[in-house]
Structure formats: C-alpha cells, structure tokens
Design a protein around this motif. Structure first.
Motif, PDB file in Angstrom:
ATOM      1  N   LEU A 110       0.840  -1.190   0.000  1.00 45.84           N
ATOM      2  CA  LEU A 110       0.000   0.000   0.000  1.00 45.84           C
ATOM      3  C   LEU A 110       0.881   1.248   0.000  1.00 45.84           C
ATOM      4  O   LEU A 110       1.882   1.319   0.719  1.00 45.84           O
ATOM      5  N   HIS A 111       0.502   2.225  -0.809  1.00 45.30           N
ATOM      6  CA  HIS A 111       1.321   3.436  -0.917  1.00 45.30           C
ATOM      7  C   HIS A 111       1.275   4.207   0.405  1.00 45.30           C
ATOM      8  O   HIS A 111       0.193   4.569   0.886  1.00 45.30           O
ATOM      9  N   SER A 116      -2.116   4.837   5.862  1.00 46.84           N
ATOM     10  CA  SER A 116      -1.329   4.819   7.088  1.00 46.84           C
ATOM     11  C   SER A 116      -1.164   3.384   7.576  1.00 46.84           C
ATOM     12  O   SER A 116      -1.839   2.461   7.097  1.00 46.84           O
ATOM     13  N   SER A 117      -0.281   3.184   8.545  1.00 40.56           N
ATOM     14  CA  SER A 117      -0.109   1.847   9.121  1.00 40.56           C
ATOM     15  C   SER A 117      -1.387   1.390   9.800  1.00 40.56           C
ATOM     16  O   SER A 117      -1.718   0.199   9.799  1.00 40.56           O
ATOM     17  N   LEU A 142       3.000  -7.484   9.882  1.00 45.79           N
ATOM     18  CA  LEU A 142       2.879  -7.452   8.430  1.00 45.79           C
ATOM     19  C   LEU A 142       3.012  -6.022   7.924  1.00 45.79           C
ATOM     20  O   LEU A 142       2.364  -5.111   8.431  1.00 45.79           O
ATOM     21  N   ASP A 143       3.879  -5.818   6.921  1.00 49.42           N
ATOM     22  CA  ASP A 143       4.069  -4.475   6.361  1.00 49.42           C
ATOM     23  C   ASP A 143       3.392  -4.320   5.004  1.00 49.42           C
ATOM     24  O   ASP A 143       3.528  -3.295   4.345  1.00 49.42           O
ATOM     25  N   ALA A 144       2.664  -5.364   4.573  1.00 54.46           N
ATOM     26  CA  ALA A 144       1.923  -5.320   3.328  1.00 54.46           C
ATOM     27  C   ALA A 144       0.791  -6.339   3.418  1.00 54.46           C
ATOM     28  O   ALA A 144       0.743  -7.146   4.348  1.00 54.46           O
ATOM     29  N   VAL A 145      -0.113  -6.281   2.457  1.00 53.83           N
ATOM     30  CA  VAL A 145      -1.246  -7.194   2.460  1.00 53.83           C
ATOM     31  C   VAL A 145      -0.841  -8.486   1.740  1.00 53.83           C
ATOM     32  O   VAL A 145      -0.467  -8.459   0.566  1.00 53.83           O
TER      33      VAL A 145
END
Length: 317
Positions: A110-111, A116-117, A142-145
């Motif tokens: 996600l950009h 936001s986080s 997790l830092d992304a989906v």
C-alpha cells in the motif's frame, strides 16, 4: 456455487518513480480456480481510458469470481493515479510491471502517502475476519497485504492496454505463467500511441508468439510436457474504427507466417504438420461481426470469447 469475495480499493507505488497508481484488487475464496489471476489493462488515458471501462467491467463480471486474484488499475494519468501519460508507453510498461511484481511476490504494498499503518492493520483485520487471512496471522508484523500465490495469469488488455500487455514477455515472470487476451489491438495506430517505439511493440509481440510456438513444437516432437507455453488470443470487431478487419487479417497472416518460418529454421526442421499445430495452439483469433472499437452492447461477446478460450478456466465446473 456462491463464491466469497473481498475487494481492496487502494493505491500502490509504481516501481518506476513511486507515483501512486489507483487499483482495485479482488480476492475470491473457495470455489475459485486456485492460483489463477487476471489483470485488466485499460485504453489510452487521454482519450478517456480508465479502469472502469465497459469491456473490463463485463470481463470482471464473468471472471472475478472464478479466479483467486483480480487486479484492475489506472495507469499513470488516468483516474486518480498520479503522473502523466507518456509519449511511448515506456512509463506505463513499468506501471504494469509493478502490478506483476506484486503478484509474483504475493504481496500488495500500500502506498504510504495514501495509507497509514493503521489503515493497513484495519484492512488486515477485516481480511482475517472474512477468512482471507489465516486466523493466527500476526497483523502487527505485516508491512503489506498478503496475496494468494499465483500460478496462472491472464493479461487482458483493451486497445492501448493490449499494446502494453503484449509488451511484457511471459519469460520475465515464469512463476506467473502468463497468457494474453488482446482486445482491439491497435496495430494500425501504434504510431500515434508509441511514436518511434511502434516497431519495438510489434517485434516484442511477434517474439512472444514465435518463442511459444518453438516451445510447443519441441514438446510435441519430444513427447514432453513444457512448464508453460504462453498463448495469445486476439479479439477484434470486423467494424473496428481504427484497424480494419482487412488490416487485422494481413497482420495475423504475417504473424502466423513468421512463426512458421521460425520453426522451419530449427535444426532439425519441424515437420509442417507439427509447425501448424504449434502455431495454432499459441495463436487464437476471435472475429466479432459488425462490432466496433468501443464494443457498446457487444461486451458480452468479448467475455464469451475470453472465457471459452482461457485454459485454466476449463477445468472448473
């Protein structure tokens, strides 16, 4: 069969320059073809092309519940995506590759300027509640989906989007096993869409057809099973406003002849019947009578052609 779906409307970064690309990522649960994905690429933005076009919407209605992952997105300069349309399509190629990188990595980034986080964690929590994320997944780490692993991919490009789709070599993403559905490929007006790169786009498309025909012919000759042979479907209306059906037919004949010639230069040469089988396996054509470039009220015929052709769907009930 009722298939549970989950849709993510988001912005993802382009790998070229970090510009935000508006995207809609659909996930389908049990009942969809495991590992199958479809990516829709829209027509030319300065002429109104964007992700919510009539052809893509019809295809999505027919395909999205049958594949594990679907992605429709706006190229730079379209919709809410950042940036401007380029003169040659080179920047847009990188936008498309950003989506394919995402599928290959099974990870939706996600950009950060648009999400936001906290947004990311909320989305992950919703996915977990709906069964699209493992119950024990630690969303704080997790830092992304996470996305499902993709093993078969259909690039479905319409007009300018077809030009971009065919510019990506399947060999660049072997794990995705790419096939191509090219609707109203703008071969007669590539000069206006890509300027001096017109020849490059045509050569790249021809190379994909020829390389795939060689792979399939070798498999036939050696009675082996190749990992994946890319296939290409052209869907064209006989009343297309930009490329006449006569021009399409001449071009397709040239493509077929070039692939046959490539097979005949192999050592040992490929038998003529094997060569014909190989090229016919790789290259398919659907002519829709009296349909024009816009496909208004003819969208279902495009979807019929694509759904009946794409092999990964044929094993489904």
């Amino acid at each position: 069969m009722l298939v549970e779906t989950f849709e993510v409307s988001c912005f993802v970064p382009s790998r070229l320059d970090g510009r935000a690309l508006e995207a809609v990522v659909g996930l389908a649960g049990r009942g969809a073809q495991a590992g199958a994905a479809v990516v829709y690429i829209h027509p030319y933005p300065p002429l109104g092309g964007q992700l919510r076009n009539n052809v893509a919407l019809e295809l999505a209605a027919r395909l999205d519940r049958r594949v594990t992952v679907s992605v429709t997105f706006n190229l730079r300069g379209a919709g809410r995506s950042e940036g401007r349309t380029s003169w040659t399509g080179a920047s847009e190629q990188e936008d498309l590759r950003s989506i394919l990188d995402m599928l290959a990595a099974a990870r939706l980034p996600l950009h950060p300027r648009f999400h936001s986080s906290a947004d990311c964690k909320s989305l992950l929590a919703q996915m977990r509640a709906r069964g699209f994320l493992l119950p024990d997944a630690n969303i704080d780490q997790l830092d992304a989906v996470p996305l499902p692993q993709v093993t078969h991919t259909l690039l479905c490009g319409y007009s300018y989007g077809a030009m971009l789709a065919a510019s990506v070599a399947s060999a660049d993403y072997p794990q995705l096993k790419i096939d191509y559905a090219l609707v109203s490929y703008p071969c007669s007006v590539l000069w206006a869409l890509a300027l001096q790169r017109r020849g490059w786009y045509l050569q790249r498309l021809a190379a994909t057809v020829c390389d795939a025909a060689v792979a399939y012919a070798v498999a036939l000759a050696t009675n082996s099973v190749p990992a994946h042979v890319p296939r290409m479907l052209f869907v064209a209306g006989t009343a297309d406003n930009f490329t006449s059906i006569a021009a399409y037919d001449r071009w397709w004949i040239q493509l077929h002849a070039k692939a046959i010639q490539t097979l005949q230069t192999l050592q040992p040469p490929v038998a003529s019947d094997v060569a014909d089988r190989a090229v016919s396996h790789v290259l398919a054509i659907a002519r829709i009578t009296n349909a024009d470039h816009g496909w208004l009220r003819r969208e279902s015929e495009v979807a019929d052609a694509v759904v009946s052709w794409w092999t990964p769907l044929q094993s489904m009930p």
